[in-house]
Scaffold this motif. Structure first.
Motif, PDB file in Angstrom:
ATOM      1  N   PHE A  55       0.832  -1.209   0.000  1.00 58.77           N
ATOM      2  CA  PHE A  55       0.000   0.000   0.000  1.00 58.77           C
ATOM      3  C   PHE A  55       0.865   1.258   0.000  1.00 58.77           C
ATOM      4  O   PHE A  55       0.551   2.230  -0.690  1.00 58.77           O
ATOM      5  CB  PHE A  55      -0.974   0.017   1.187  1.00 58.77           C
ATOM      6  N   ALA A  56       1.950   1.257   0.758  1.00 53.84           N
ATOM      7  CA  ALA A  56       2.831   2.432   0.791  1.00 53.84           C
ATOM      8  C   ALA A  56       3.518   2.651  -0.554  1.00 53.84           C
ATOM      9  O   ALA A  56       3.565   3.780  -1.061  1.00 53.84           O
ATOM     10  CB  ALA A  56       3.862   2.284   1.906  1.00 53.84           C
ATOM     11  N   ILE A  57       4.038   1.586  -1.145  1.00 57.21           N
ATOM     12  CA  ILE A  57       4.698   1.699  -2.450  1.00 57.21           C
ATOM     13  C   ILE A  57       3.690   2.106  -3.522  1.00 57.21           C
ATOM     14  O   ILE A  57       3.960   2.995  -4.339  1.00 57.21           O
ATOM     15  CB  ILE A  57       5.406   0.379  -2.823  1.00 57.21           C
ATOM     16  N   GLY A  58       2.522   1.455  -3.505  1.00 54.34           N
ATOM     17  CA  GLY A  58       1.470   1.819  -4.469  1.00 54.34           C
ATOM     18  C   GLY A  58       1.047   3.271  -4.314  1.00 54.34           C
ATOM     19  O   GLY A  58       0.853   3.991  -5.299  1.00 54.34           O
ATOM     20  N   GLY A  59       0.928   3.726  -3.065  1.00 56.37           N
ATOM     21  CA  GLY A  59       0.566   5.123  -2.818  1.00 56.37           C
ATOM     22  C   GLY A  59       1.626   6.083  -3.330  1.00 56.37           C
ATOM     23  O   GLY A  59       1.314   7.122  -3.920  1.00 56.37           O
ATOM     24  N   ALA A  60       2.894   5.737  -3.128  1.00 58.25           N
ATOM     25  CA  ALA A  60       3.983   6.603  -3.594  1.00 58.25           C
ATOM     26  C   ALA A  60       4.009   6.685  -5.115  1.00 58.25           C
ATOM     27  O   ALA A  60       4.158   7.777  -5.687  1.00 58.25           O
ATOM     28  CB  ALA A  60       5.324   6.086  -3.065  1.00 58.25           C
ATOM     29  N   ILE A  61       3.853   5.550  -5.768  1.00 49.20           N
ATOM     30  CA  ILE A  61       3.844   5.540  -7.239  1.00 49.20           C
ATOM     31  C   ILE A  61       2.656   6.330  -7.769  1.00 49.20           C
ATOM     32  O   ILE A  61       2.787   7.158  -8.673  1.00 49.20           O
ATOM     33  CB  ILE A  61       3.829   4.086  -7.769  1.00 49.20           C
ATOM     34  N   ARG A  62       1.470   6.097  -7.193  1.00 47.17           N
ATOM     35  CA  ARG A  62       0.264   6.796  -7.651  1.00 47.17           C
ATOM     36  C   ARG A  62       0.377   8.287  -7.388  1.00 47.17           C
ATOM     37  O   ARG A  62      -0.016   9.098  -8.222  1.00 47.17           O
ATOM     38  CB  ARG A  62      -0.965   6.201  -6.965  1.00 47.17           C
ATOM     39  N   MET A  63       0.930   8.677  -6.241  1.00 48.07           N
ATOM     40  CA  MET A  63       1.070  10.101  -5.920  1.00 48.07           C
ATOM     41  C   MET A  63       2.022  10.780  -6.893  1.00 48.07           C
ATOM     42  O   MET A  63       1.749  11.886  -7.374  1.00 48.07           O
ATOM     43  CB  MET A  63       1.543  10.291  -4.480  1.00 48.07           C
ATOM     44  N   ARG A  64       3.113  10.126  -7.189  1.00 48.67           N
ATOM     45  CA  ARG A  64       4.077  10.699  -8.145  1.00 48.67           C
ATOM     46  C   ARG A  64       3.415  10.933  -9.494  1.00 48.67           C
ATOM     47  O   ARG A  64       3.552  12.004 -10.088  1.00 48.67           O
ATOM     48  CB  ARG A  64       5.274   9.755  -8.277  1.00 48.67           C
ATOM     49  N   ARG A  65       2.698   9.939  -9.974  1.00 44.30           N
ATOM     50  CA  ARG A  65       2.011  10.073 -11.266  1.00 44.30           C
ATOM     51  C   ARG A  65       0.909  11.133 -11.200  1.00 44.30           C
ATOM     52  O   ARG A  65       0.712  11.891 -12.144  1.00 44.30           O
ATOM     53  CB  ARG A  65       1.423   8.736 -11.702  1.00 44.30           C
ATOM     54  N   ALA A  66       0.196  11.164 -10.086  1.00 43.80           N
ATOM     55  CA  ALA A  66      -0.908  12.125  -9.940  1.00 43.80           C
ATOM     56  C   ALA A  66      -0.394  13.559  -9.936  1.00 43.80           C
ATOM     57  O   ALA A  66      -0.973  14.439 -10.574  1.00 43.80           O
ATOM     58  CB  ALA A  66      -1.687  11.845  -8.657  1.00 43.80           C
ATOM     59  N   VAL A  67       0.711  13.795  -9.236  1.00 46.00           N
ATOM     60  CA  VAL A  67       1.276  15.149  -9.171  1.00 46.00           C
ATOM     61  C   VAL A  67       1.814  15.563 -10.536  1.00 46.00           C
ATOM     62  O   VAL A  67       1.543  16.670 -11.011  1.00 46.00           O
ATOM     63  CB  VAL A  67       2.370  15.230  -8.081  1.00 46.00           C
ATOM     64  N   ARG A  68       2.555  14.657 -11.171  1.00 45.43           N
ATOM     65  CA  ARG A  68       3.120  14.978 -12.489  1.00 45.43           C
ATOM     66  C   ARG A  68       2.038  15.257 -13.524  1.00 45.43           C
ATOM     67  O   ARG A  68       2.197  16.141 -14.367  1.00 45.43           O
ATOM     68  CB  ARG A  68       3.998  13.841 -12.983  1.00 45.43           C
ATOM     69  N   ALA A  69       0.962  14.484 -13.508  1.00 44.97           N
ATOM     70  CA  ALA A  69      -0.094  14.638 -14.512  1.00 44.97           C
ATOM     71  C   ALA A  69      -1.242  15.532 -14.022  1.00 44.97           C
ATOM     72  O   ALA A  69      -2.206  15.738 -14.745  1.00 44.97           O
ATOM     73  CB  ALA A  69      -0.642  13.265 -14.916  1.00 44.97           C
ATOM     74  N   ARG A  70      -1.136  16.020 -12.782  1.00 44.28           N
ATOM     75  CA  ARG A  70      -2.175  16.883 -12.183  1.00 44.28           C
ATOM     76  C   ARG A  70      -3.546  16.209 -12.220  1.00 44.28           C
ATOM     77  O   ARG A  70      -4.512  16.754 -12.752  1.00 44.28           O
ATOM     78  CB  ARG A  70      -2.214  18.236 -12.875  1.00 44.28           C
ATOM     79  N   ARG A  71      -3.603  15.035 -11.616  1.00 44.76           N
ATOM     80  CA  ARG A  71      -4.828  14.233 -11.586  1.00 44.76           C
ATOM     81  C   ARG A  71      -5.295  14.125 -10.134  1.00 44.76           C
ATOM     82  O   ARG A  71      -4.745  13.355  -9.348  1.00 44.76           O
ATOM     83  CB  ARG A  71      -4.593  12.884 -12.233  1.00 44.76           C
ATOM     84  N   VAL A  72      -6.324  14.892  -9.790  1.00 45.16           N
ATOM     85  CA  VAL A  72      -6.792  15.020  -8.411  1.00 45.16           C
ATOM     86  C   VAL A  72      -7.290  13.686  -7.843  1.00 45.16           C
ATOM     87  O   VAL A  72      -6.896  13.284  -6.747  1.00 45.16           O
ATOM     88  CB  VAL A  72      -7.899  16.099  -8.313  1.00 45.16           C
ATOM     89  N   PHE A  73      -8.161  13.011  -8.561  1.00 45.37           N
ATOM     90  CA  PHE A  73      -8.718  11.752  -8.067  1.00 45.37           C
ATOM     91  C   PHE A  73      -7.597  10.746  -7.801  1.00 45.37           C
ATOM     92  O   PHE A  73      -7.611  10.051  -6.773  1.00 45.37           O
ATOM     93  CB  PHE A  73      -9.732  11.174  -9.068  1.00 45.37           C
ATOM     94  N   ASP A  74      -6.644  10.665  -8.703  1.00 47.44           N
ATOM     95  CA  ASP A  74      -5.525   9.750  -8.521  1.00 47.44           C
ATOM     96  C   ASP A  74      -4.719  10.116  -7.272  1.00 47.44           C
ATOM     97  O   ASP A  74      -4.218   9.239  -6.561  1.00 47.44           O
ATOM     98  CB  ASP A  74      -4.615   9.744  -9.748  1.00 47.44           C
ATOM     99  N   GLY A  75      -4.597  11.399  -6.989  1.00 50.12           N
ATOM    100  CA  GLY A  75      -3.943  11.830  -5.756  1.00 50.12           C
ATOM    101  C   GLY A  75      -4.713  11.386  -4.527  1.00 50.12           C
ATOM    102  O   GLY A  75      -4.119  10.983  -3.519  1.00 50.12           O
ATOM    103  N   LEU A  76      -6.044  11.425  -4.602  1.00 52.49           N
ATOM    104  CA  LEU A  76      -6.868  10.953  -3.488  1.00 52.49           C
ATOM    105  C   LEU A  76      -6.714   9.444  -3.302  1.00 52.49           C
ATOM    106  O   LEU A  76      -6.694   8.947  -2.168  1.00 52.49           O
ATOM    107  CB  LEU A  76      -8.335  11.324  -3.706  1.00 52.49           C
ATOM    108  N   VAL A  77      -6.598   8.707  -4.391  1.00 52.87           N
ATOM    109  CA  VAL A  77      -6.348   7.260  -4.312  1.00 52.87           C
ATOM    110  C   VAL A  77      -5.009   7.018  -3.620  1.00 52.87           C
ATOM    111  O   VAL A  77      -4.880   6.129  -2.772  1.00 52.87           O
ATOM    112  CB  VAL A  77      -6.393   6.596  -5.706  1.00 52.87           C
ATOM    113  N   ALA A  78      -4.004   7.815  -3.949  1.00 57.39           N
ATOM    114  CA  ALA A  78      -2.688   7.684  -3.312  1.00 57.39           C
ATOM    115  C   ALA A  78      -2.784   7.962  -1.815  1.00 57.39           C
ATOM    116  O   ALA A  78      -2.226   7.213  -1.001  1.00 57.39           O
ATOM    117  CB  ALA A  78      -1.688   8.634  -3.969  1.00 57.39           C
ATOM    118  N   LEU A  79      -3.485   9.028  -1.442  1.00 56.09           N
ATOM    119  CA  LEU A  79      -3.653   9.338  -0.020  1.00 56.09           C
ATOM    120  C   LEU A  79      -4.393   8.216   0.701  1.00 56.09           C
ATOM    121  O   LEU A  79      -4.061   7.864   1.842  1.00 56.09           O
ATOM    122  CB  LEU A  79      -4.390  10.668   0.158  1.00 56.09           C
ATOM    123  N   PHE A  80      -5.402   7.642   0.051  1.00 55.54           N
ATOM    124  CA  PHE A  80      -6.129   6.510   0.624  1.00 55.54           C
ATOM    125  C   PHE A  80      -5.176   5.328   0.834  1.00 55.54           C
ATOM    126  O   PHE A  80      -5.234   4.653   1.870  1.00 55.54           O
ATOM    127  CB  PHE A  80      -7.309   6.109  -0.269  1.00 55.54           C
TER     128      PHE A  80
END
Length: 174
Positions: A55-80
């Protein structure tokens, strides 16, 4: 801005193989060594720490992609995902040896520094998890097939999991 899914598409087979191998290993352990299986399913053992790491690794990968692509929902998935990792190991309660105050522990089903064990607030965590797994892992990828839904998902920055993972989400729910 739409997320480039080529990197996601290239991971389909390796992800399927890894997930299948994990499932076979867990089922084999349960079948051939029930006691060892039960031990590994307990708090602070292999399965819990593997869950925390994934979950931590998945969150880090998703957050990185979300920030780079400016994808809010994906950032929320990362925080979850980060939240689930923290909850899974009780926010380090046993790791660093602290005890939350009695007012926090008394309504907590497992007497841990976790929020998901407040049955009065969350009901049964199992059903919350099932709802999330079905919504994110099954409904979202299927809904993304529809042009109108895909357009809305792009607008809110939602990247569905790859469709080949749907059976694994379904098995997890079952």
């Amino acid at each position: 801005m739409r997320l480039n899914t080529e990197s996601l598409e290239s991971t389909k087979l390796p992800v399927q193989i890894v997930v299948a191998a994990m499932m076979v290993a867990i089922l084999a352990l349960a079948y051939y060594s029930g006691d060892l299986y039960e031990l590994q399913m307990q708090e602070d053992h292999f399965v819990e720490w593997l869950s925390v790491a994934l979950f931590a690794i998945g969150g880090a990968i998703r957050m990185r992609r979300a920030v780079r692509a400016r994808r809010v929902f994906d950032g929320l998935v990362a925080l979850f995902s980060f939240f689930v990792a923290g909850e899974e190991f009780s926010w380090g309660q046993r790791l660093i040896g602290y005890t939350p105050p009695d007012w926090f522990l008394s309504p907590n089903v497992q007497q841990e520094a976790t929020l998901h064990n407040f049955a009065g607030v969350f009901g049964r965590p199992k059903w919350s998890l099932i709802f999330v797994l079905v919504g994110y892992g099954i409904v979202l990828p299927l809904a993304s097939r529809l042009a109108a839904t895909r357009k809305l998902m792009d607008k809110v920055g939602a990247t569905p999991p790859p469709e080949p993972l749907i059976p694994w989400y379904a098995m997890t729910v079952a």
